[in-house]
Scaffold this motif. Structure first.
Motif, PDB file in Angstrom:
ATOM      1  N   CYS A  13     -20.424  -5.486   4.477  1.00 55.91           N
ATOM      2  CA  CYS A  13     -19.155  -4.713   4.005  1.00 55.91           C
ATOM      3  C   CYS A  13     -17.999  -4.006   4.444  1.00 55.91           C
ATOM      4  CB  CYS A  13     -19.413  -4.034   1.971  1.00 55.91           C
ATOM      5  SG  CYS A  13     -20.116  -2.768   3.182  1.00 55.91           S
ATOM      6  N   HIS A  14     -16.942  -4.835   3.939  1.00 56.36           N
ATOM      7  CA  HIS A  14     -15.911  -3.182   3.992  1.00 56.36           C
ATOM      8  C   HIS A  14     -15.266  -2.087   3.666  1.00 56.36           C
ATOM      9  CE1 HIS A  14     -13.570  -7.017   6.565  1.00 56.36           C
ATOM     10  NE2 HIS A  14     -14.467  -6.214   7.652  1.00 56.36           N
ATOM     11  N   PHE A  15     -15.280  -1.277   3.756  1.00 54.82           N
ATOM     12  CA  PHE A  15     -14.896   0.051   3.269  1.00 54.82           C
ATOM     13  C   PHE A  15     -13.379   0.701   3.460  1.00 54.82           C
ATOM     14  CE2 PHE A  15     -19.430   2.352   2.812  1.00 54.82           C
ATOM     15  CZ  PHE A  15     -19.930   1.454   3.554  1.00 54.82           C
ATOM     16  N   LEU A  16     -13.065   0.187   2.274  1.00 56.23           N
ATOM     17  CA  LEU A  16     -11.532   0.923   1.953  1.00 56.23           C
ATOM     18  C   LEU A  16     -11.342   2.192   0.974  1.00 56.23           C
ATOM     19  CD1 LEU A  16     -11.531  -2.771   0.227  1.00 56.23           C
ATOM     20  CD2 LEU A  16      -9.908  -2.541   2.486  1.00 56.23           C
ATOM     21  N   CYS A  17     -10.515   3.175   1.801  1.00 53.54           N
ATOM     22  CA  CYS A  17     -10.402   4.600   1.506  1.00 53.54           C
ATOM     23  C   CYS A  17      -8.902   3.919  -0.115  1.00 53.54           C
ATOM     24  CB  CYS A  17      -9.763   4.734   2.238  1.00 53.54           C
ATOM     25  SG  CYS A  17      -9.979   6.846   1.767  1.00 53.54           S
ATOM     26  N   VAL A  18     -10.015   4.612  -1.288  1.00 55.32           N
ATOM     27  CA  VAL A  18      -7.865   4.900  -2.535  1.00 55.32           C
ATOM     28  C   VAL A  18      -8.252   5.864  -2.369  1.00 55.32           C
ATOM     29  CG1 VAL A  18      -8.852   2.115  -2.679  1.00 55.32           C
ATOM     30  CG2 VAL A  18     -10.170   4.246  -3.802  1.00 55.32           C
ATOM     31  N   CYS A  19      -6.822   6.272  -2.981  1.00 56.75           N
ATOM     32  CA  CYS A  19      -6.715   7.795  -3.615  1.00 56.75           C
ATOM     33  C   CYS A  19      -6.056   7.928  -5.166  1.00 56.75           C
ATOM     34  CB  CYS A  19      -5.931   8.578  -2.560  1.00 56.75           C
ATOM     35  SG  CYS A  19      -4.448   7.719  -2.304  1.00 56.75           S
ATOM     36  N   ASP A  20      -5.730   6.331  -5.499  1.00 56.44           N
ATOM     37  CA  ASP A  20      -5.085   6.668  -6.578  1.00 56.44           C
ATOM     38  C   ASP A  20      -5.360   5.057  -6.972  1.00 56.44           C
ATOM     39  OD1 ASP A  20      -3.064   5.286  -5.347  1.00 56.44           O
ATOM     40  OD2 ASP A  20      -1.837   6.627  -5.403  1.00 56.44           O
ATOM     41  N   HIS A  21      -4.943   4.536  -8.628  1.00 60.48           N
ATOM     42  CA  HIS A  21      -4.988   3.362  -8.865  1.00 60.48           C
ATOM     43  C   HIS A  21      -4.287   2.075  -7.848  1.00 60.48           C
ATOM     44  CE1 HIS A  21      -5.583   0.974 -12.409  1.00 60.48           C
ATOM     45  NE2 HIS A  21      -5.267   0.790 -12.497  1.00 60.48           N
ATOM     46  N   GLU A  22      -2.800   2.832  -7.849  1.00 56.53           N
ATOM     47  CA  GLU A  22      -2.363   1.895  -6.940  1.00 56.53           C
ATOM     48  C   GLU A  22      -3.168   1.278  -5.873  1.00 56.53           C
ATOM     49  OE1 GLU A  22       1.972   1.043  -5.231  1.00 56.53           O
ATOM     50  OE2 GLU A  22       2.029   2.440  -7.003  1.00 56.53           O
ATOM     51  N   SER A  23      -3.328   2.428  -5.327  1.00 52.98           N
ATOM     52  CA  SER A  23      -3.908   1.967  -3.889  1.00 52.98           C
ATOM     53  C   SER A  23      -5.403   1.173  -4.142  1.00 52.98           C
ATOM     54  CB  SER A  23      -4.218   2.912  -2.539  1.00 52.98           C
ATOM     55  OG  SER A  23      -5.092   3.893  -3.241  1.00 52.98           O
ATOM     56  N   GLY A  24      -5.988   1.588  -4.861  1.00 45.77           N
ATOM     57  CA  GLY A  24      -7.278   1.142  -5.260  1.00 45.77           C
ATOM     58  C   GLY A  24      -7.162  -0.259  -5.759  1.00 45.77           C
ATOM     59  N   LEU A  25      -6.585  -0.736  -6.684  1.00 43.61           N
ATOM     60  CA  LEU A  25      -6.012  -1.824  -7.105  1.00 43.61           C
ATOM     61  C   LEU A  25      -5.325  -2.811  -6.146  1.00 43.61           C
ATOM     62  CD1 LEU A  25      -6.700  -3.132 -10.239  1.00 43.61           C
ATOM     63  CD2 LEU A  25      -3.966  -2.919 -10.350  1.00 43.61           C
ATOM     64  N   ARG A  26      -4.600  -2.574  -5.536  1.00 41.69           N
ATOM     65  CA  ARG A  26      -4.349  -3.293  -3.996  1.00 41.69           C
ATOM     66  C   ARG A  26      -5.782  -3.614  -3.358  1.00 41.69           C
ATOM     67  NH1 ARG A  26      -0.397  -0.080  -2.549  1.00 41.69           N
ATOM     68  NH2 ARG A  26      -1.231   1.089  -1.590  1.00 41.69           N
ATOM     69  N   ALA A  27      -6.516  -2.252  -3.216  1.00 43.84           N
ATOM     70  CA  ALA A  27      -7.145  -2.900  -2.301  1.00 43.84           C
ATOM     71  C   ALA A  27      -7.748  -3.862  -2.273  1.00 43.84           C
ATOM     72  CB  ALA A  27      -8.230  -1.546  -1.557  1.00 43.84           C
ATOM     73  N   LEU A  28      -8.762  -4.353  -3.682  1.00 48.05           N
ATOM     74  CA  LEU A  28      -9.427  -4.922  -4.222  1.00 48.05           C
ATOM     75  C   LEU A  28      -8.723  -6.491  -4.194  1.00 48.05           C
ATOM     76  CD1 LEU A  28     -10.984  -2.688  -7.700  1.00 48.05           C
ATOM     77  CD2 LEU A  28     -12.186  -3.570  -5.439  1.00 48.05           C
ATOM     78  N   ARG A  29      -7.280  -6.235  -4.255  1.00 43.91           N
ATOM     79  CA  ARG A  29      -6.758  -7.554  -5.170  1.00 43.91           C
ATOM     80  C   ARG A  29      -6.753  -8.349  -3.792  1.00 43.91           C
ATOM     81  NH1 ARG A  29      -3.230  -6.617  -9.979  1.00 43.91           N
ATOM     82  NH2 ARG A  29      -5.065  -7.171 -11.463  1.00 43.91           N
ATOM     83  N   ASP A  30      -6.636  -7.663  -1.913  1.00 45.28           N
ATOM     84  CA  ASP A  30      -5.811  -8.055  -1.264  1.00 45.28           C
ATOM     85  C   ASP A  30      -7.324  -8.017  -0.315  1.00 45.28           C
ATOM     86  OD1 ASP A  30      -3.796  -7.479  -1.226  1.00 45.28           O
ATOM     87  OD2 ASP A  30      -3.616  -6.009  -0.503  1.00 45.28           O
ATOM     88  N   ARG A  31      -8.650  -8.048  -1.495  1.00 46.02           N
ATOM     89  CA  ARG A  31     -10.041  -8.045   0.125  1.00 46.02           C
ATOM     90  C   ARG A  31     -10.861  -8.563  -0.339  1.00 46.02           C
ATOM     91  NH1 ARG A  31      -8.490  -6.973   4.988  1.00 46.02           N
ATOM     92  NH2 ARG A  31      -7.319  -4.972   5.361  1.00 46.02           N
ATOM     93  N   VAL A  32     -10.611  -9.525  -1.826  1.00 43.50           N
ATOM     94  CA  VAL A  32     -11.426 -10.189  -2.984  1.00 43.50           C
ATOM     95  C   VAL A  32     -12.553 -10.852  -1.818  1.00 43.50           C
ATOM     96  CG1 VAL A  32     -12.003 -11.912  -4.640  1.00 43.50           C
ATOM     97  CG2 VAL A  32     -10.046  -9.470  -5.275  1.00 43.50           C
ATOM     98  N   PRO A  33     -14.180 -10.766  -1.545  1.00 44.83           N
ATOM     99  CA  PRO A  33     -14.850 -11.987  -1.142  1.00 44.83           C
ATOM    100  C   PRO A  33     -14.231 -13.827  -1.303  1.00 44.83           C
ATOM    101  CG  PRO A  33     -16.201 -10.408  -1.822  1.00 44.83           C
ATOM    102  CD  PRO A  33     -14.511 -10.359  -2.918  1.00 44.83           C
ATOM    103  N   ALA A  34     -13.539 -13.780  -0.296  1.00 43.07           N
ATOM    104  CA  ALA A  34     -13.345 -15.274  -0.815  1.00 43.07           C
ATOM    105  C   ALA A  34     -14.582 -16.366  -1.155  1.00 43.07           C
ATOM    106  CB  ALA A  34     -12.189 -15.717   0.257  1.00 43.07           C
ATOM    107  N   GLY A  35     -16.038 -16.085   0.307  1.00 41.61           N
ATOM    108  CA  GLY A  35     -16.945 -16.992   0.205  1.00 41.61           C
ATOM    109  C   GLY A  35     -18.373 -16.187   0.250  1.00 41.61           C
ATOM    110  N   THR A  36     -18.934 -16.249   0.614  1.00 43.02           N
ATOM    111  CA  THR A  36     -20.507 -15.573   0.942  1.00 43.02           C
ATOM    112  C   THR A  36     -20.317 -14.965   2.465  1.00 43.02           C
ATOM    113  OG1 THR A  36     -21.929 -17.595   1.652  1.00 43.02           O
ATOM    114  CG2 THR A  36     -21.854 -16.653  -0.657  1.00 43.02           C
ATOM    115  N   ASP A  37     -19.584 -15.650   3.831  1.00 41.96           N
ATOM    116  CA  ASP A  37     -19.580 -15.201   4.482  1.00 41.96           C
ATOM    117  C   ASP A  37     -18.365 -13.934   4.931  1.00 41.96           C
ATOM    118  OD1 ASP A  37     -17.087 -16.887   4.517  1.00 41.96           O
ATOM    119  OD2 ASP A  37     -17.106 -17.453   6.028  1.00 41.96           O
ATOM    120  N   ARG A  38     -17.218 -13.525   3.970  1.00 39.46           N
ATOM    121  CA  ARG A  38     -15.942 -12.397   3.462  1.00 39.46           C
ATOM    122  C   ARG A  38     -17.241 -11.173   3.494  1.00 39.46           C
ATOM    123  NH1 ARG A  38     -10.545 -12.829   1.934  1.00 39.46           N
ATOM    124  NH2 ARG A  38     -10.308 -10.776   2.760  1.00 39.46           N
TER     125      ARG A  38
END
Length: 147
Positions: A13-38
């Motif tokens: 897994c990749h750990f992504l530091c988030v401190c508010d709603h905006e950074s969390g949403l951006r982190a999730l949308r930018d790093r959504v697993p595209a496949g099982t190897d990601r």
């Protein structure tokens, strides 16, 4: 830089530091697993946030992020990456050196924390997490900062 932790998710897994709603949403949308190897994204609170912001703030932030994701976005996360409370992603609350805050977080449903203390209270907190099927990271993992 990413940090692997197979104990947390059963895969890397990749750990992504988030401190508010905006950074969390951006982190999730930018790093959504595209496949099982990601590697799956795992949201990590700011350092020591379990002490100065609290578990209620963290859970409200996580619930808000989950509610903001579309159904299609939620379905892209693997089932084994699900966090506590039925969230579609895993998350970790950093409690710094405070075993008391880590235990309060556990009692509030937090499944994974960072606890970087090594005293008797910290050992007791680790045992409680182990009994509850949770995870205690002994040090803050390397993170990927969302842009």
């Amino acid at each position: 830089m990413s940090m692997e932790n197979r104990l947390l998710l059963g895969r890397s897994c990749h750990f992504l530091c988030v401190c508010d709603h905006e950074s969390g949403l951006r982190a999730l949308r930018d790093r959504v697993p595209a496949g099982t190897d990601r590697p799956a994204p795992v949201l990590l609170s700011p350092e020591g946030a379990g002490v100065y912001m609290g578990v209620v703030w963290w859970h409200a932030l996580m619930a808000g992020l989950a509610a903001a994701l579309t159904g299609a976005e939620k379905s892209l996360f693997s089932a084994d990456a699900s966090g506590a409370g039925g969230l579609p992603f895993a998350h970790v609350l950093d409690c710094g050196g405070s075993a008391v805050h880590a235990v309060m977080a556990l009692r509030s449903g937090q499944r994974a924390v960072v606890l970087n203390a090594q005293d008797g209270q910290a050992m007791a907190a680790r045992r409680l997490y182990q009994q509850a099927g949770g995870v205690v990271l002994a040090c803050r993992p390397a993170i990927i900062s969302p842009n």
